[in-house]
Each structure stands twice: as C-alpha cells, then as structure tokens.
Enzyme design. Sequence first.
Site, mmCIF file in Angstrom:
data_model
loop_
_atom_site.group_PDB
_atom_site.id
_atom_site.type_symbol
_atom_site.label_atom_id
_atom_site.label_comp_id
_atom_site.label_asym_id
_atom_site.label_seq_id
_atom_site.Cartn_x
_atom_site.Cartn_y
_atom_site.Cartn_z
ATOM 1 N N ASP A 110 -3.557 4.273 -1.879
ATOM 2 C CA ASP A 110 -4.506 4.665 -0.836
ATOM 3 C C ASP A 110 -4.513 6.181 -0.660
ATOM 4 O O ASP A 110 -3.911 6.709 0.269
ATOM 5 C CB ASP A 110 -4.108 3.949 0.465
ATOM 6 C CG ASP A 110 -4.986 4.310 1.651
ATOM 7 O OD1 ASP A 110 -6.147 4.690 1.439
ATOM 8 O OD2 ASP A 110 -4.486 4.213 2.793
ATOM 9 N N LYS A 118 -7.577 8.018 -0.897
ATOM 10 C CA LYS A 118 -8.880 8.387 -0.318
ATOM 11 C C LYS A 118 -9.446 9.670 -0.938
ATOM 12 O O LYS A 118 -9.759 10.638 -0.235
ATOM 13 C CB LYS A 118 -8.768 8.560 1.197
ATOM 14 C CG LYS A 118 -8.257 7.339 1.958
ATOM 15 C CD LYS A 118 -8.210 7.616 3.455
ATOM 16 C CE LYS A 118 -7.708 6.427 4.242
ATOM 17 N NZ LYS A 118 -6.247 6.220 4.081
ATOM 18 N N ASP A 162 -13.801 14.808 -3.203
ATOM 19 C CA ASP A 162 -13.934 16.160 -3.733
ATOM 20 C C ASP A 162 -15.195 16.180 -4.588
ATOM 21 O O ASP A 162 -15.955 15.206 -4.611
ATOM 22 C CB ASP A 162 -12.687 16.535 -4.556
ATOM 23 C CG ASP A 162 -12.360 18.027 -4.499
ATOM 24 O OD1 ASP A 162 -13.289 18.829 -4.723
ATOM 25 O OD2 ASP A 162 -11.200 18.378 -4.242
ATOM 26 N N LYS A 179 0.839 -1.192 0.000
ATOM 27 C CA LYS A 179 0.000 0.000 0.000
ATOM 28 C C LYS A 179 0.875 1.243 0.000
ATOM 29 O O LYS A 179 1.789 1.375 0.809
ATOM 30 C CB LYS A 179 -0.913 0.032 1.237
ATOM 31 C CG LYS A 179 -1.830 1.262 1.288
ATOM 32 C CD LYS A 179 -2.772 1.204 2.486
ATOM 33 C CE LYS A 179 -2.123 1.621 3.788
ATOM 34 N NZ LYS A 179 -1.871 3.089 3.859
ATOM 35 N N THR A 215 -10.663 3.149 10.605
ATOM 36 C CA THR A 215 -10.521 2.248 11.754
ATOM 37 C C THR A 215 -9.974 2.958 12.982
ATOM 38 O O THR A 215 -9.911 2.371 14.062
ATOM 39 C CB THR A 215 -9.619 1.042 11.401
ATOM 40 O OG1 THR A 215 -8.402 1.508 10.820
ATOM 41 C CG2 THR A 215 -10.330 0.122 10.421
ATOM 42 N N ARG A 253 2.725 -1.548 10.762
ATOM 43 C CA ARG A 253 3.875 -1.579 11.655
ATOM 44 C C ARG A 253 4.173 -2.941 12.266
ATOM 45 O O ARG A 253 5.297 -3.180 12.708
ATOM 46 C CB ARG A 253 3.692 -0.508 12.736
ATOM 47 C CG ARG A 253 3.968 0.888 12.199
ATOM 48 C CD ARG A 253 3.453 1.998 13.095
ATOM 49 N NE ARG A 253 2.009 2.182 12.963
ATOM 50 C CZ ARG A 253 1.347 3.236 13.414
ATOM 51 N NH1 ARG A 253 1.997 4.201 14.041
ATOM 52 N NH2 ARG A 253 0.048 3.340 13.244
#
Length: 235
Positions: free
Chosen positions: A58, A60, A63, A31, A121, A213
């Site tokens: 990614d 997002k 607009d 990603k 999340t 991570r």
Amino acid sequence: MNNKPIIALDFPGEHEVFHFLQHFQEPLFVKIGMELYLQEGPDIVRKVKEQGHDIFLDLKLHDIPNTVKSAMKGLAHLGVDLVNVHAAGGIQMMEAALEGLEAGTPVGKKRAKLIAVTQLTSTTEEQMKSEQQIHLSLLESVLHYAKIAKQAQLDGVVCSVHEAKMIANECGEEFLRVTPGIRLAGGDVHDQKRIATPDGARADGSSLIVVGRAITGSRDPLAAYKEVCSLWEGN
C-alpha cells in the site's frame, strides 16, 4: 489472491512485525504500508513473503506517468499480490502504472492486482469540498474515480464500505472494492471517518476488507482475527 481479511501491519519496524506474526500459524493476507516500507525497505516484503503470506503493498503511488511506470516496474519484482496508486493521478498515470507492472512481472509469474485509491476513508465530504475544492458529493467523487480507474483497465479501487455497492453496480462485480476503516462493534474509530464492521462490509458489497488496530492493537490478536473472519464470512 484470497479474500481473507487483510491485516494492516502498521508497525514501525521489522521486530514488531514478526513479533505480531508469531501469533498465527496460518498464511495471512497482510498490508505493508508506507510507514513500514520506508523504514525497512523492500527486504521486509521479501521476508514476509517467505513466510507464505499474501501481501497488499500500500504505497499509493502518485507522480508523473513515467515515474510511476518505472516505480511499478521495480515493485513488480517483489512478487506482491496487490498494489495501488492514487486515482487522482489521472488515467494516463494509471495506464502507465499498469504497463510498468506488467513489464516488471517475471515471466511465468502472475502480476499483482492493481487498484486505485479514490478518497481516503479519513476524508469527510466537508474536507473534500473545502480543501480539495471538489464540489461534487463525496459519493460522486468516489464513483468518478472508480470509473476512470476502470477506464484505465485497473482491477479495482480502494473506497469506503459506503460506496462499495454503488461501485459494483456501476463497474461490475468483478471490479474490486477494497475497503479500509473496518472496526469491530464498539471499537475505537481512531482517525477513520467512514467506517464499518466486517459483517456490514460484507452486506454492503466489499470485495476485500482491511483491518488494522482492531486486530494489531488487541490483547489477543488471534482471537480478534478469528472474530473478524467469522463476521466477514457470515458464520
């Protein structure tokens, strides 16, 4: 598009990305998010693609419909495998995003899958109600966004593991449920609120998982990735 765990390359720059990728001898699903894309631009996508990796871009997008359509048309030329918008932008915006993606995909190439973010999340139900002034339950809000994404003919959504099975039941098994917030048992949750382990995600109906991570911050990223894969695949 494969169903390997997606590794979030949440690094500040190109040097850190390719230092990390040196740990692996196989094609990955990775990603590239806003942090990396805004620092390095589209070249980082091309360079990672040249190494044979699948990419979830990614960004997002959120607009007015025409702007999102034009942006998605440009992104389509990068040859990524998965891209996203915010479902909160509405049906018309999501339809425009799909139109742009289809228009920008080179002839003979397969267009990227397009999914919509429902609720991040990192968002709790209390935050959603007090800050977004959405007075449904978090579950109801996520399901509503999933339904309008399906109405707009998108390929799926980003959601937490906790909503994945419900979305599959309502929108169909083929409708993607891409779930971030994946951690190994005992790992730090960082800024995520709605989290799960890879095996928990598999059991609860995720189509694809995004792991950051737990792998990128590990002292042995390859070993951590293999552990995630084993749990995700049920081995």
